[in-house]
Structures are given as structure tokens and as C-alpha cells.
Enzyme design. Structure first.
Site, PDB file in Angstrom:
ATOM      1  N   LYS A 177     -70.673  24.194  85.897  1.00 12.61           N
ATOM      2  CA  LYS A 177     -72.149  23.788  86.143  1.00 12.61           C
ATOM      3  C   LYS A 177     -72.934  24.406  84.955  1.00 12.61           C
ATOM      4  CE  LYS A 177     -75.614  25.406  88.050  1.00 12.61           C
ATOM      5  NZ  LYS A 177     -76.799  24.754  87.245  1.00 12.61           N
ATOM      6  N   GLU A 252     -70.989  38.035  82.987  1.00 10.20           N
ATOM      7  CA  GLU A 252     -71.581  38.308  81.706  1.00 10.20           C
ATOM      8  C   GLU A 252     -72.964  38.129  81.866  1.00 10.20           C
ATOM      9  OE1 GLU A 252     -73.281  38.466  78.588  1.00 10.20           O
ATOM     10  OE2 GLU A 252     -72.282  36.658  77.980  1.00 10.20           O
ATOM     11  N   CYS A 286     -78.146  36.933  75.282  1.00 10.26           N
ATOM     12  CA  CYS A 286     -78.010  38.169  76.209  1.00 10.26           C
ATOM     13  C   CYS A 286     -77.746  39.678  75.294  1.00 10.26           C
ATOM     14  CB  CYS A 286     -77.016  38.089  77.004  1.00 10.26           C
ATOM     15  SG  CYS A 286     -75.497  37.469  76.260  1.00 10.26           S
ATOM     16  N   GLU A 387     -85.306  42.803  80.650  1.00 12.32           N
ATOM     17  CA  GLU A 387     -84.878  41.896  79.928  1.00 12.32           C
ATOM     18  C   GLU A 387     -86.062  40.859  79.212  1.00 12.32           C
ATOM     19  OE1 GLU A 387     -81.597  39.330  80.703  1.00 12.32           O
ATOM     20  OE2 GLU A 387     -80.661  39.667  78.483  1.00 12.32           O
TER      21      GLU A 387
END
Ligand code: ADP
Length: 494
Positions: A177, A252, A286, A387
Site C-alpha cells: 500500500k 522503519e 527519515c 521530527e
């Protein structure tokens, strides 16, 4: 009714319309205009795809085929990606606004994942054990069954491939997906997979929103593994859903990676590394080196050089090959990044550069934000802890190596770290002390199909790439064959 092209899902070797009949628009981040309609999948579509993958695993030829034959099909997919790299890059740019120059480079590199894991497919060997019973006991790695891959929008095809290549080489079947903002390249890839000769149901793509179609994929009773790349919040939520059914998961997740510049570093190289680390991909990775830790003795000089270099970067149309910084991938992310600029200001960080939409005609409609640098950041500020996933760098001063390590490790994340120094002993010491899944010395953002990648702490579980990457998709079966003349006392075991 919109007359934009409709992109359907790929399930069981067929292009299928969504069960709901609904589509949603996908937007070009440069023009901020929709360019296609994507099938809005739901639990019914998820079930259809998982059932197809289960059938392909249990009854289809995929698992029975010799691994070298599976490898040939996977290899062929790599070759087709190479052949259609320009087209794939163009679709990727239209969907997520990344630089065409970068995407062409990235997609030309992608086939290596397929070649590497295609080569590994027939090298997965078992072990004969030195057994202490009258028996031959051996164990061998086997595929898990139906694997689900859920990926984000920042590097759609790369992150797709990091999961698909090893999962398929291990003999699993797959339902992927893509993110709702960037589904187009995954679907284009299915055309290539079909041409490469994957049997129906081996690899499927469903599209739509996380809650509506992603979650049903994870909770489906036939799913055996979740491979997820995305935010820590979503990853933790899906991990808890997987845990309920004792499904395996590789995650991850996010990062707040430190890029540490010592006083003896080659400052020009460090500037390039720091800029690439945080402004490459407009900070939407990331592994973004979002915390800059600079030794006090070179702080001012370094920030000056960094600001000058960043100011000279060309921001604008991602399709222009000379552009160095493109737009943010979507409106939501654009708002979030500007929100963090306000938060940092409110916390007392000093804005050295950027923090707003560029004053350029070319950037008038797209989701553009200037590369942004804050100094005077303390590690306990939100701008140093959370983040941002955008082009916002927070500079923190340090005096001693131990202090740099303490600041670097004082984070809930542990994905990556960069160290800039001419002293190799210091570099190696830093590589020992940093809590991060990847440590880059005098470089940043390197990634390869050969080298394990993944996070410490809340940055994730499991590793992608390399031989370790395929182990995520295998489980061990032990087989015992008796060599005894007669069955031993059935009431005594051991
Ligand atoms: P991002 O902030 O990068 O969009 P997410 O972690 O929310 O991060 O999204 C990454 C991927 O996870 C996307 O494909 C998204 O659709 C999917 N996703 C988000 N929420 C869920 C959920 N509840 N269940 C399954 N998938 C989800």
C-alpha cells in the site's frame, strides 16, 4: 465528475476498480493542482488482495518454483525498471515534488535492489545440526506467507523496493500500500511486474488511506508480516495491531539525527554534507540530519559558510534539472513545517535563514518553504526533539566530545548520525558511542542495497538491505528424521 485519468488497483493480476466505487485526487506539489484520480480502497479491497496473495502463496507456482527461477523474474523486473526509469522518475516527481534530477538518479539505482535479491534467492541455505539424538536434524529458512508493505510518500518507489525485493526473493507473496499522496509509481511498477512474469497474486497493490485500507491489511488474519516505513506514531500503532495476532513486523520510523561537526573537520565538505543531510529532498527524509552539533570554536564560521552555501541553492521547479531544492510534498506537510518554524521562534531559537515561502514567482503556487536554519537551539526544545520532516535545521553548540555524544544520544530516536572530523581515532570512538543504526563519518545520507539500514530506539525494529534484509522475511523450520531402529520410550522426552 472529474475527467482526470483514473488509476485502479492491481489485485490478483487484474486492474480492479475500488469496491466503494470512489476515487480521490492526487496533487502535483509544484502546481498544487490534481493530476489524477486514485482508487479509494477499503477493507473489502484489502481482503480481496490478501486472499489473492494467500492463494498465490498456497496454490500458485511461486513457492514451488526453483528459487533461481524466482530470481530470474525479480531480475527481469529490475531490468524493466532500468528501461522505464525516465518515465517512472517523471511520475514520481509529479506526485511528490522531488527533484527530477534526484529521482532519475534514484530510480536508475533502484534495479540494484532487484538484482541483489534476485541473486540471493537461490543462496538461502539451511543447516545440518550436530544432533545428540539418533536422528538427522536440519533446519532451513522458509518464507512467511503473505507480507504487507505500507510505505510513505517521500521516496515511494525506493521504499517500495526495499521491501518488495527481499520479500519476494524469500518466496513470500505481497500486498503493498503506497501512501495516499503518491500511489502512481507503485501502480506503474505493477505493469512492469506483469511484463516481468510474476504469476497472478504474487504482488498486489492497493491504494487509499491508512485507516480505510492500510489497517485492514495489517489486521487481516492471513497477513503474516508487516513491513512499514513512516512516522513513529503510526508505526507504533500498527505494531500493536500486529502484536495482537503475533505477526512479525519490521518498522522503519522517524528520526532526529545529529550531524556533528568537530573543529578539525574539513569545513567546506562538512557544509556540503550538512546541507545534503537536511535540505536534500527538502528535508523530507527519515534520515534528515536535522540537529547540527557544532564545536564552539568553529560555530560562527561554520554557520556563516553554511548560510552562504544554502543561500546560493536554487529553489523552484523540480522538473528543471538545475533546481536544487523543490517543494514540500503536500499541503498538510507544508503547514506542519511552518508550524514548527513558529514553535522554534517561540522557544527562543534564532532564525538565521529562511522560515517562509520564497519570494519568487516560480514558487508562488507550489508548497515551497525556504531552507531554514536556527541557531541557539537547546536540545530540550521541541524543535530539537520532534521530527519536522522538512527543511529546518537546528544548530546546537558543544565544547567536548562527551558532551556532543550526550546531546546526540539524548533523543527518543536513533536512526542515523553524521560525524565530521579529520581525526580517525575520534571518528571511530564516536561511531562506538552513538546510538544510531547508521553512522556516517565525513559523509551523510549514504545508503546501499548491500548495507543494513534501520533504527535504534523509537526509530524502528529490524533491518532493510543486505543479507540481513532478507532474514526479516524468513522463518526457520527444523526437521527431524529418526535414524533409530525403534521408537524410544514414548513416555520419556528429551
Ligand atoms: P506520514 O506522516 O509520512 O504520512 P504515516 O506514518 O502516517 O506518515 O504514513 C505512512 C504510511 O502509513 C502511508 O501509506 C499511510 O497511508 C499509512 N498509514 C497511516 N495511518 C495508517 C493506519 N492507521 N493504518 C495503516 N496504514 C496507515
Amino acid at each position: 465528475m472529474s475527467d482526470l485519468p483514473k488509476l485502479n488497483m492491481y489485485i490478483d493480476g487484474q486492474w480492479v476498480e475500488p469496491a466503494s466505487g470512489h476515487y480521490f485526487e492526487t496533487v502535483d506539489p509544484f502546481t498544487a493542482k490534481p493530476w489524477a484520480q486514485v482508487a479509494r480502497g477499503n477493507a473489502e479491497d484489502a481482503d480481496r488482495a490478501i486472499q489473492a496473495a494467500e492463494r498465490a502463496f498456497r496454490k500458485g507456482p511461486w513457492r514451488r518454483m526453483h528459487p533461481s527461477e524466482r530470481g530470474r523474474i525479480i531480475y527481469r523486473l529490475g531490468e524493466l525498471i532500468e528501461k522505464y526509469a525516465d518515465e517512472l522518475a517523471e511520475i514520481e516527481v509529479r506526485d511528490n515534488g522531488r527533484l527530477l534530477a534526484e529521482m532519475q538518479h534514484q530510480i536508475r539505482y533502484l534495479p540494484k535492489w532487484y538484482y541483489y535479491y534476485a541473486g540471493l534467492a537461490d543462496k538461502i541455505e539451511g543447516v545440518v545440526h550436530p544432533c545428540d539424538k539418533p536422528a538427522l536434524s536440519y533446519s532451513r529458512p522458509e518464507p512467511l506467507g503473505v507480507c504487507v508493505g505500507i510505505v510513505p510518500w517521500n521516496a515511494p518507489l525506493l521504499l517500495f523496493s526495499l521491501k518488495a525485493a527481499p520479500a519476494l526473493a524469500a518466496g513470500n507473496t505481497l500486498v503493498m500500500k503506497p501512501a495516499e499522496h503518491t500511489s502512481a509509481t507503485a501502480l506503474k511498477l505493477m505493469e512492469l511486474a506483469e511484463a516481468a512474469g510474476f504469476p497472478a497474486g504474487v504482488v498486489n497493490v492497493v491504494t487509499g488511506f491508512g485507516k480505510e485500507v492500510g489497517e485492514p491489511l495489517v489486521t487481516h488474519p492471513l497477513t503474516r508480516h508487516l513491513g512499514f516505513t513512516g512516522s513513529t506514531a503510526t508505526g507504533a500503532h500498527l505494531y500493536s495491531l500486529a502484536a495482537k495476532d503475533v505477526k512479525r513486523a519490521s518498522l522503519e520510523l522517524g528520526g532526529k539525527s545529529p550531524n556533528i561537526v568537530f573543529e578539525d573537520a574539513d569545513l567546506d565538505n562538512a557544509v556540503r554534507g550538512v546541507v545534503g543531510g537536511i535540505f536534500g529532498a527538502t528535508g523530507q527524509t527519515c534520515i534528515a540530519g536535522s540537529r547540527l552539533l557544532v564545536h564552539r570554536s568553529v560555530h560562527d564560521r561554520f554557520i556563516e559558510k553554511l548560510a552562504a552555501f544554502t543561500r546560493s541553492a536554487r529553489i523552484g521547479d523540480p522538473r528543471n534539472m538545475s533546481t536544487q531544492i523543490g517543494p514540500i510534498a503536500n499541503q498538510m506537510q507544508y503547514d506542519k513545517v511552518l508550524g514548527y518554524v513558529d514553535i522554534a521562534r517561540g522557544e527562543g531559537a534564532e532564525l538565521v535563514l529562511g522560515g517562509k515561502r520564497p519570494d519568487l514567482a516560480e514558487c508562488a503556487t507550489g508548497f515551497f518553504i525556504e531552507p531554514t536554519i536556527f541557531t541557539g537551539v537547546k536540545n530540550d526544545m521541541r524543535i530539537a526533539r520532534e521530527e519536522v520532516f522538512g527543511p529546518v535545521l537546528s544548530a546546537i553548540v558543544f565544547d567536548e566530545l562527551e558532551e556532543a555524544v550526550e546531546i546526540a544520544n539524548d533523543s527518543e530516536f536513533g536512526l542515523a548520525a553524521g560525524v565530521w572530523t579529520a581525526d580517525m581515532k575520534r571518528a571511530l570512538r564516536m561511531s562506538d558511542l552513538l546510538d544510531a543504526g547508521s553512522v556516517w563519518i565525513n559523509t551523510y545520507r549514504d545508503i546501499s542495497y548491500t548495507t543494513p539500514f534501520g533504527g535504534y530506539k523509537k526509530s524502528g525494529i529490524g533491518r532493510e538491505n543486505g543479507v540481513e534484509g532478507i532474514r526479516e522475511y524468513l522463518q526457520t523450520k527444523a526437521v527431524w528424521i529418526s535414524t533409530a531402529e525403534e521408537v524410544a520410550n514414548p513416555f520419556v522426552i528429551g
